[in-house]
Design a protein around this motif. Sequence first.
Motif, PDB file in Angstrom:
ATOM      1  N   VAL A   1     -19.375 -25.301   8.412  1.00 36.29           N
ATOM      2  CA  VAL A   1     -18.646 -26.559   8.560  1.00 36.29           C
ATOM      3  C   VAL A   1     -18.038 -26.952   7.216  1.00 36.29           C
ATOM      4  CG1 VAL A   1     -18.833 -28.979   9.190  1.00 36.29           C
ATOM      5  CG2 VAL A   1     -20.260 -27.294  10.335  1.00 36.29           C
ATOM      6  N   LYS A   2     -16.742 -27.278   7.227  1.00 38.46           N
ATOM      7  CA  LYS A   2     -16.061 -27.793   6.035  1.00 38.46           C
ATOM      8  C   LYS A   2     -15.123 -28.893   6.497  1.00 38.46           C
ATOM      9  CE  LYS A   2     -13.253 -26.556   2.087  1.00 38.46           C
ATOM     10  NZ  LYS A   2     -12.588 -25.464   1.367  1.00 38.46           N
ATOM     11  N   ASP A   3     -15.379 -30.106   6.041  1.00 38.58           N
ATOM     12  CA  ASP A   3     -14.613 -31.288   6.447  1.00 38.58           C
ATOM     13  C   ASP A   3     -14.617 -31.389   7.975  1.00 38.58           C
ATOM     14  OD1 ASP A   3     -14.104 -31.835   3.771  1.00 38.58           O
ATOM     15  OD2 ASP A   3     -12.265 -30.654   3.780  1.00 38.58           O
ATOM     16  N   THR A   4     -13.470 -31.227   8.617  1.00 39.69           N
ATOM     17  CA  THR A   4     -13.411 -31.318  10.084  1.00 39.69           C
ATOM     18  C   THR A   4     -13.276 -29.952  10.740  1.00 39.69           C
ATOM     19  OG1 THR A   4     -11.018 -31.614   9.996  1.00 39.69           O
ATOM     20  CG2 THR A   4     -12.377 -33.607  10.008  1.00 39.69           C
ATOM     21  N   LYS A   5     -13.154 -28.875   9.944  1.00 40.07           N
ATOM     22  CA  LYS A   5     -13.031 -27.520  10.488  1.00 40.07           C
ATOM     23  C   LYS A   5     -14.405 -26.873  10.599  1.00 40.07           C
ATOM     24  CE  LYS A   5      -8.870 -26.513   7.890  1.00 40.07           C
ATOM     25  NZ  LYS A   5      -8.312 -25.513   6.990  1.00 40.07           N
ATOM     26  N   TYR A   6     -14.551 -25.987  11.567  1.00 35.83           N
ATOM     27  CA  TYR A   6     -15.789 -25.221  11.646  1.00 35.83           C
ATOM     28  C   TYR A   6     -15.519 -23.836  12.221  1.00 35.83           C
ATOM     29  CZ  TYR A   6     -16.068 -26.038  16.688  1.00 35.83           C
ATOM     30  OH  TYR A   6     -15.806 -26.054  18.026  1.00 35.83           O
ATOM     31  N   HIS A   7     -16.391 -22.893  11.889  1.00 34.76           N
ATOM     32  CA  HIS A   7     -16.361 -21.533  12.416  1.00 34.76           C
ATOM     33  C   HIS A   7     -17.720 -21.259  13.019  1.00 34.76           C
ATOM     34  CE1 HIS A   7     -12.565 -20.484  10.546  1.00 34.76           C
ATOM     35  NE2 HIS A   7     -13.006 -21.027   9.420  1.00 34.76           N
ATOM     36  N   LYS A   8     -17.733 -20.570  14.136  1.00 32.98           N
ATOM     37  CA  LYS A   8     -18.977 -20.261  14.825  1.00 32.98           C
ATOM     38  C   LYS A   8     -18.951 -18.766  15.152  1.00 32.98           C
ATOM     39  CE  LYS A   8     -20.992 -21.921  19.082  1.00 32.98           C
ATOM     40  NZ  LYS A   8     -20.899 -22.978  20.076  1.00 32.98           N
ATOM     41  N   VAL A   9     -19.834 -17.984  14.532  1.00 36.48           N
ATOM     42  CA  VAL A   9     -19.857 -16.537  14.724  1.00 36.48           C
ATOM     43  C   VAL A   9     -21.287 -16.056  14.950  1.00 36.48           C
ATOM     44  CG1 VAL A   9     -17.773 -16.135  13.372  1.00 36.48           C
ATOM     45  CG2 VAL A   9     -19.982 -16.092  12.263  1.00 36.48           C
TER      46      VAL A   9
ATOM     47  N   LYS B   1     -31.451 -20.962   0.914  1.00 36.20           N
ATOM     48  CA  LYS B   1     -31.655 -21.970  -0.117  1.00 36.20           C
ATOM     49  C   LYS B   1     -31.015 -23.314   0.216  1.00 36.20           C
ATOM     50  CE  LYS B   1     -32.104 -18.516  -3.701  1.00 36.20           C
ATOM     51  NZ  LYS B   1     -31.571 -17.968  -4.954  1.00 36.20           N
ATOM     52  N   HIS B   2     -30.442 -23.433   1.414  1.00 41.22           N
ATOM     53  CA  HIS B   2     -29.800 -24.670   1.884  1.00 41.22           C
ATOM     54  C   HIS B   2     -28.718 -25.144   0.923  1.00 41.22           C
ATOM     55  CE1 HIS B   2     -32.843 -24.928   4.975  1.00 41.22           C
ATOM     56  NE2 HIS B   2     -33.772 -24.771   4.053  1.00 41.22           N
ATOM     57  N   ARG B   3     -27.898 -24.202   0.451  1.00 40.71           N
ATOM     58  CA  ARG B   3     -26.799 -24.529  -0.454  1.00 40.71           C
ATOM     59  C   ARG B   3     -25.470 -24.352   0.256  1.00 40.71           C
ATOM     60  NH1 ARG B   3     -28.734 -21.258  -5.789  1.00 40.71           N
ATOM     61  NH2 ARG B   3     -30.457 -22.617  -6.325  1.00 40.71           N
ATOM     62  N   ASN B   4     -24.460 -25.039  -0.241  1.00 45.75           N
ATOM     63  CA  ASN B   4     -23.106 -24.868   0.279  1.00 45.75           C
ATOM     64  C   ASN B   4     -22.489 -23.618  -0.327  1.00 45.75           C
ATOM     65  OD1 ASN B   4     -23.443 -27.204   1.643  1.00 45.75           O
ATOM     66  ND2 ASN B   4     -22.060 -28.410   0.398  1.00 45.75           N
ATOM     67  N   LEU B   5     -21.653 -22.954   0.446  1.00 45.07           N
ATOM     68  CA  LEU B   5     -20.935 -21.786  -0.032  1.00 45.07           C
ATOM     69  C   LEU B   5     -19.454 -22.109  -0.015  1.00 45.07           C
ATOM     70  CD1 LEU B   5     -21.111 -18.794  -0.890  1.00 45.07           C
ATOM     71  CD2 LEU B   5     -20.795 -18.196   1.501  1.00 45.07           C
ATOM     72  N   ARG B   6     -18.890 -22.302  -1.210  1.00 42.23           N
ATOM     73  CA  ARG B   6     -17.462 -22.652  -1.365  1.00 42.23           C
ATOM     74  C   ARG B   6     -17.078 -23.864  -0.547  1.00 42.23           C
ATOM     75  NH1 ARG B   6     -17.397 -17.021  -1.247  1.00 42.23           N
ATOM     76  NH2 ARG B   6     -17.112 -16.224  -3.334  1.00 42.23           N
ATOM     77  N   GLY B   7     -17.924 -24.898  -0.591  1.00 45.93           N
ATOM     78  CA  GLY B   7     -17.619 -26.152   0.090  1.00 45.93           C
ATOM     79  C   GLY B   7     -17.985 -26.182   1.559  1.00 45.93           C
TER      80      GLY B   7
ATOM     81  N   ALA C   1     -22.115 -10.572   2.916  1.00 49.47           N
ATOM     82  CA  ALA C   1     -23.167 -11.031   3.825  1.00 49.47           C
ATOM     83  C   ALA C   1     -24.383 -11.535   3.056  1.00 49.47           C
ATOM     84  CB  ALA C   1     -23.562  -9.912   4.777  1.00 49.47           C
ATOM     85  N   TRP C   2     -24.708 -10.911   1.922  1.00 52.49           N
ATOM     86  CA  TRP C   2     -25.883 -11.355   1.161  1.00 52.49           C
ATOM     87  C   TRP C   2     -25.672 -12.746   0.590  1.00 52.49           C
ATOM     88  CZ3 TRP C   2     -25.450 -12.579  -3.946  1.00 52.49           C
ATOM     89  CH2 TRP C   2     -24.370 -12.045  -4.646  1.00 52.49           C
ATOM     90  N   GLN C   3     -24.425 -13.103   0.252  1.00 46.03           N
ATOM     91  CA  GLN C   3     -24.157 -14.456  -0.252  1.00 46.03           C
ATOM     92  C   GLN C   3     -24.383 -15.483   0.855  1.00 46.03           C
ATOM     93  OE1 GLN C   3     -20.141 -13.552  -1.491  1.00 46.03           O
ATOM     94  NE2 GLN C   3     -20.702 -13.904  -3.631  1.00 46.03           N
ATOM     95  N   ILE C   4     -24.015 -15.124   2.053  1.00 50.31           N
ATOM     96  CA  ILE C   4     -24.207 -16.019   3.198  1.00 50.31           C
ATOM     97  C   ILE C   4     -25.693 -16.197   3.467  1.00 50.31           C
ATOM     98  CG2 ILE C   4     -23.826 -16.235   5.679  1.00 50.31           C
ATOM     99  CD1 ILE C   4     -21.095 -14.835   5.114  1.00 50.31           C
ATOM    100  N   ASN C   5     -26.450 -15.104   3.457  1.00 54.82           N
ATOM    101  CA  ASN C   5     -27.898 -15.189   3.671  1.00 54.82           C
ATOM    102  C   ASN C   5     -28.579 -16.043   2.610  1.00 54.82           C
ATOM    103  OD1 ASN C   5     -28.129 -13.685   6.006  1.00 54.82           O
ATOM    104  ND2 ASN C   5     -28.202 -11.768   4.895  1.00 54.82           N
TER     105      ASN C   5
END
Length: 54
Positions: free
Chosen positions: A5-13, A42-48, A33-37
């Motif tokens: 989720v970023k602002d009002t956009k989202y992706h679901k895969v 760690k409950h961190r945001n990835l690029r916003g 994929a490892w960055q996403i995992n």
Amino acid sequence: MIIAVKDTKYHKVKDESTMAQTLRKEDGIRTYAWQINESIKKHRNLRGRKLVKK
């Protein structure tokens, strides 16, 4: 299932590699994929984006 989720956009895969491809296309920055995992664990945001695994 992963939701980004970023602002009002989202992706679901279904998996990390598909999410990495989607973010790569949208941002133009290498994303793996490892960055996403790591950001999910760690409950961190990835690029916003807030990443949630359901």
